[in-house]
Write a protein that holds these residues in place. Structure first.
Motif, PDB file in Angstrom:
ATOM      1  N   ALA A   7       0.844  -1.194   0.000  1.00 35.58           N
ATOM      2  CA  ALA A   7       0.000   0.000   0.000  1.00 35.58           C
ATOM      3  C   ALA A   7       0.878   1.243   0.000  1.00 35.58           C
ATOM      4  N   ASP A   8       0.441   2.245  -0.744  1.00 38.26           N
ATOM      5  CA  ASP A   8       1.103   3.550  -0.727  1.00 38.26           C
ATOM      6  C   ASP A   8       0.526   4.375   0.407  1.00 38.26           C
ATOM      7  N   ILE A   9       1.401   5.116   1.088  1.00 35.44           N
ATOM      8  CA  ILE A   9       1.001   5.904   2.251  1.00 35.44           C
ATOM      9  C   ILE A   9       1.075   7.390   1.913  1.00 35.44           C
ATOM     10  N   VAL A  10       0.046   8.109   2.310  1.00 39.79           N
ATOM     11  CA  VAL A  10       0.028   9.565   2.143  1.00 39.79           C
ATOM     12  C   VAL A  10      -0.325  10.177   3.484  1.00 39.79           C
ATOM     13  N   LEU A  11       0.546  11.042   3.994  1.00 41.34           N
ATOM     14  CA  LEU A  11       0.273  11.726   5.261  1.00 41.34           C
ATOM     15  C   LEU A  11      -0.558  12.974   5.016  1.00 41.34           C
ATOM     16  N   ASP A  12      -1.518  13.196   5.874  1.00 48.54           N
ATOM     17  CA  ASP A  12      -2.337  14.398   5.779  1.00 48.54           C
ATOM     18  C   ASP A  12      -1.473  15.636   6.004  1.00 48.54           C
ATOM     19  N   ALA A  13      -1.834  16.734   5.354  1.00 42.96           N
ATOM     20  CA  ALA A  13      -1.064  17.979   5.481  1.00 42.96           C
ATOM     21  C   ALA A  13      -0.965  18.436   6.926  1.00 42.96           C
ATOM     22  N   THR A  18       2.421  19.698  11.404  1.00 44.88           N
ATOM     23  CA  THR A  18       2.559  19.633  12.856  1.00 44.88           C
ATOM     24  C   THR A  18       3.850  18.941  13.256  1.00 44.88           C
ATOM     25  N   LEU A  19       4.257  17.917  12.509  1.00 46.98           N
ATOM     26  CA  LEU A  19       5.539  17.286  12.811  1.00 46.98           C
ATOM     27  C   LEU A  19       6.685  18.278  12.628  1.00 46.98           C
ATOM     28  N   GLY A  20       6.599  19.120  11.598  1.00 43.70           N
ATOM     29  CA  GLY A  20       7.610  20.147  11.407  1.00 43.70           C
ATOM     30  C   GLY A  20       7.647  21.132  12.563  1.00 43.70           C
ATOM     31  N   MET A  21       6.466  21.525  13.038  1.00 44.05           N
ATOM     32  CA  MET A  21       6.406  22.434  14.184  1.00 44.05           C
ATOM     33  C   MET A  21       6.981  21.781  15.429  1.00 44.05           C
ATOM     34  N   ASN A  22       6.650  20.506  15.636  1.00 45.62           N
ATOM     35  CA  ASN A  22       7.156  19.807  16.819  1.00 45.62           C
ATOM     36  C   ASN A  22       8.676  19.753  16.822  1.00 45.62           C
ATOM     37  N   ARG A  23       9.280  19.573  15.644  1.00 46.47           N
ATOM     38  CA  ARG A  23      10.746  19.515  15.578  1.00 46.47           C
ATOM     39  C   ARG A  23      11.346  20.843  16.004  1.00 46.47           C
ATOM     40  N   LEU A  25       9.969  23.100  17.900  1.00 46.51           N
ATOM     41  CA  LEU A  25       9.649  23.367  19.300  1.00 46.51           C
ATOM     42  C   LEU A  25      10.285  22.356  20.251  1.00 46.51           C
ATOM     43  N   GLY A  26      10.861  21.291  19.686  1.00 44.31           N
ATOM     44  CA  GLY A  26      11.491  20.288  20.529  1.00 44.31           C
ATOM     45  C   GLY A  26      10.509  19.426  21.271  1.00 44.31           C
ATOM     46  N   ARG A  27       9.349  19.229  20.697  1.00 42.80           N
ATOM     47  CA  ARG A  27       8.332  18.411  21.356  1.00 42.80           C
ATOM     48  C   ARG A  27       8.264  17.034  20.718  1.00 42.80           C
ATOM     49  N   GLY A  28       7.423  16.184  21.306  1.00 42.24           N
ATOM     50  CA  GLY A  28       7.248  14.831  20.795  1.00 42.24           C
ATOM     51  C   GLY A  28       6.535  14.823  19.462  1.00 42.24           C
ATOM     52  N   ALA A  29       6.321  13.615  18.939  1.00 39.55           N
ATOM     53  CA  ALA A  29       5.750  13.468  17.594  1.00 39.55           C
ATOM     54  C   ALA A  29       4.235  13.465  17.591  1.00 39.55           C
ATOM     55  N   GLY A  30       3.589  13.659  18.749  1.00 37.03           N
ATOM     56  CA  GLY A  30       2.135  13.651  18.774  1.00 37.03           C
ATOM     57  C   GLY A  30       1.545  14.905  18.167  1.00 37.03           C
ATOM     58  N   LEU A  31       0.299  14.799  17.753  1.00 38.72           N
ATOM     59  CA  LEU A  31      -0.391  15.968  17.204  1.00 38.72           C
ATOM     60  C   LEU A  31      -1.035  16.753  18.332  1.00 38.72           C
ATOM     61  N   ALA A  32      -1.091  18.060  18.165  1.00 42.26           N
ATOM     62  CA  ALA A  32      -1.692  18.906  19.187  1.00 42.26           C
ATOM     63  C   ALA A  32      -2.296  20.133  18.529  1.00 42.26           C
ATOM     64  N   GLY A  33      -3.163  20.801  19.279  1.00 38.96           N
ATOM     65  CA  GLY A  33      -3.708  22.083  18.847  1.00 38.96           C
ATOM     66  C   GLY A  33      -4.474  22.013  17.548  1.00 38.96           C
ATOM     67  N   ARG A  34      -4.165  22.966  16.665  1.00 42.54           N
ATOM     68  CA  ARG A  34      -4.927  23.097  15.428  1.00 42.54           C
ATOM     69  C   ARG A  34      -4.707  21.913  14.489  1.00 42.54           C
ATOM     70  N   GLU A  56      -4.397  27.834   9.910  1.00 41.05           N
ATOM     71  CA  GLU A  56      -3.687  28.313  11.098  1.00 41.05           C
ATOM     72  C   GLU A  56      -2.404  27.510  11.328  1.00 41.05           C
ATOM     73  N   VAL A  57      -2.471  26.207  11.088  1.00 44.95           N
ATOM     74  CA  VAL A  57      -1.272  25.390  11.227  1.00 44.95           C
ATOM     75  C   VAL A  57      -0.208  25.848  10.223  1.00 44.95           C
ATOM     76  N   GLU A  58      -0.613  26.093   8.992  1.00 44.75           N
ATOM     77  CA  GLU A  58       0.333  26.533   7.965  1.00 44.75           C
ATOM     78  C   GLU A  58       0.969  27.867   8.347  1.00 44.75           C
ATOM     79  N   THR A  59       0.158  28.790   8.851  1.00 44.32           N
ATOM     80  CA  THR A  59       0.677  30.101   9.251  1.00 44.32           C
ATOM     81  C   THR A  59       1.680  29.963  10.397  1.00 44.32           C
ATOM     82  N   HIS A  60       1.349  29.119  11.367  1.00 44.01           N
ATOM     83  CA  HIS A  60       2.231  28.936  12.520  1.00 44.01           C
ATOM     84  C   HIS A  60       3.542  28.273  12.090  1.00 44.01           C
TER      85      HIS A  60
END
Length: 376
Positions: A7-13, A18-23, A25-34, A56-60
């Motif tokens: 199966a091919d995998i596609v991650l939601d935007a 959010t993973l980019g933001m977490n990196r 911010l130095g946080r874990g890989a979980g999703l949070a907020g917006r 909002e996620v894109e702007t942040h």
């Protein structure tokens, strides 16, 4: 999908951002907020709410990247300041925390002119430093006749000094040492210039060498930016791969599987997984995730099938796995991981292969048995 599925995998935007933001911010890989809100809106079919949350996620995320760029520039200017011994103040880097995108953008806007001024002052300091090195000796040049029959006009020496210092301010402060030396070597020829025309010829050579030094410096800066972008992309890819592996592990553990790393290769964290269940003594599923973009799974036997009952059991296990794989896909989609099946086999189409570990175990057992027979 008996012994194989791909199966091919596609991650939601929202996940990617959010993973980019977490990196940053130095946080874990979980999703949070917006980001989590965007996924929830996607699952609920609320397109308008999802669009707002995702925007909002894109702007942040964009604001955080701008902060990272300014922090990198502050670090680079700090290195230059230490190298040339200048007393130039720099703003402290910002460690993003709970700031809003607007607050991050405002910090960047306020920091840019401060950094521009710091770079200008560093260039001036370097220019004064180099000019002093060149002109501190006895002023033989520009003051004596070297055979052209006339002394320089009054004030020529002062004009040359001012012109040289003005030209030197164009040299980028982080130019490499060998490039600065090339500029200095050209400027030292002023000591032998006996006329304004000769001095202008030397100054023109200084200009050309500064242009070359600046070009090389810009090329180096661009290489460093490219390497930083490549590192960022590699770190993002690893964060996405880890997120997919963790999500797959959680999804199948919720369905009653034991998930452990695979050991087909020398590294245990290369995306290989083994899925087993308490009621499956003779079966397991080998799974591999390739760079968070492709997943392959294969059901295998832990020992060879020896009867028709074993083969009927294989088909039952394959059907069970087929249903639970679809259930896992639903769970993964809720986590922002869409999987599009590219290839599969229906249960019972092929005999299940025997796992490599089982084959190796049987081979070692056979070798021991043959060794015992020879001893007897």
């Amino acid at each position: 999908m008996s012994s194989g599925v791909e199966a091919d995998i596609v991650l939601d935007a929202a996940v990617v951002l959010t993973l980019g933001m977490n990196r940053v911010l130095g946080r874990g890989a979980g999703l949070a907020g917006r980001g989590a809100e965007a996924l929830s809106a996607l699952a609920a079919g609320r397109a308008e709410a999802r669009a707002a949350a995702l925007a909002e996620v894109e702007t942040h995320e964009r604001a955080l990247r701008e902060v990272v760029e300014r922090n990198a520039r502050i670090a680079a200017l700090g290195e230059t300041r230490a190298k040339i011994g200048a007393e130039v103040s720099l703003p402290p880097p910002l460690q993003p925390g709970e700031e809003t995108p607007g607050e991050l953008a405002a910090w960047c806007a306020a920091t840019d002119p401060v950094l521009d001024e710091a770079e200008r002052r560093l260039s001036e300091h370097l220019a004064a430093q180099v000019t002093e090195q060149i002109l501190t000796g006895p002023a033989e040049g520009l003051t004596t006749d070297i055979g052209h029959g006339a002394s320089p006009a009054p004030g020529v020496q002062d004009d040359v000094h001012r012109t040289l210092e003005r030209i030197m301010t164009r040299l980028l402060p982080d130019a490499a040492e060998d490039q600065r030396h090339a500029v200095v070597d050209a400027a030292r020829l002023l000591a032998a210039a006996g006329t304004a025309e000769e001095a202008e010829g030397v100054l023109q050579e200084v200009r050309l060498r500064i242009q070359d030094a600046n070009r090389r410096t810009e090329e180096r800066r661009e290489r460093e930016r490219r390497l930083a972008a490549e590192r960022d992309a590699a770190e993002q890819a690893e964060a996405e791969r880890r997120y997919v592996l963790d999500s797959i592990t959680a999804a199948f553990e919720d369905l009653g599987y034991e998930v452990r790393p695979g050991f087909e290769t020398l590294t245990a964290a290369d995306g290989a997984l083994v899925l087993t269940k308490g009621g499956w003594p003779d079966h397991s599923v080998k799974m591999r995730v390739d760079e968070a973009a492709h997943v392959r799974a294969s059901m295998v036997r832990e020992r060879p099938a020896e009867s028709e009952d074993d083969r009927r059991l294989d088909v039952e296990r394959e059907r069970e796995w087929c249903a639970e794989f679809e259930a896992a896909r639903d769970r993964l989609e809720a986590a922002g991981i869409r999987s599009d099946v590219a290839w599969r086999l229906e249960p019972g189409v092929h005999e299940l292969p025997v796992s490599a570990e089982a084959r190796q175990t049987r081979a070692r057992a056979g070798q021991r048995e043959r060794h015992r027979e020879r001893e007897q």
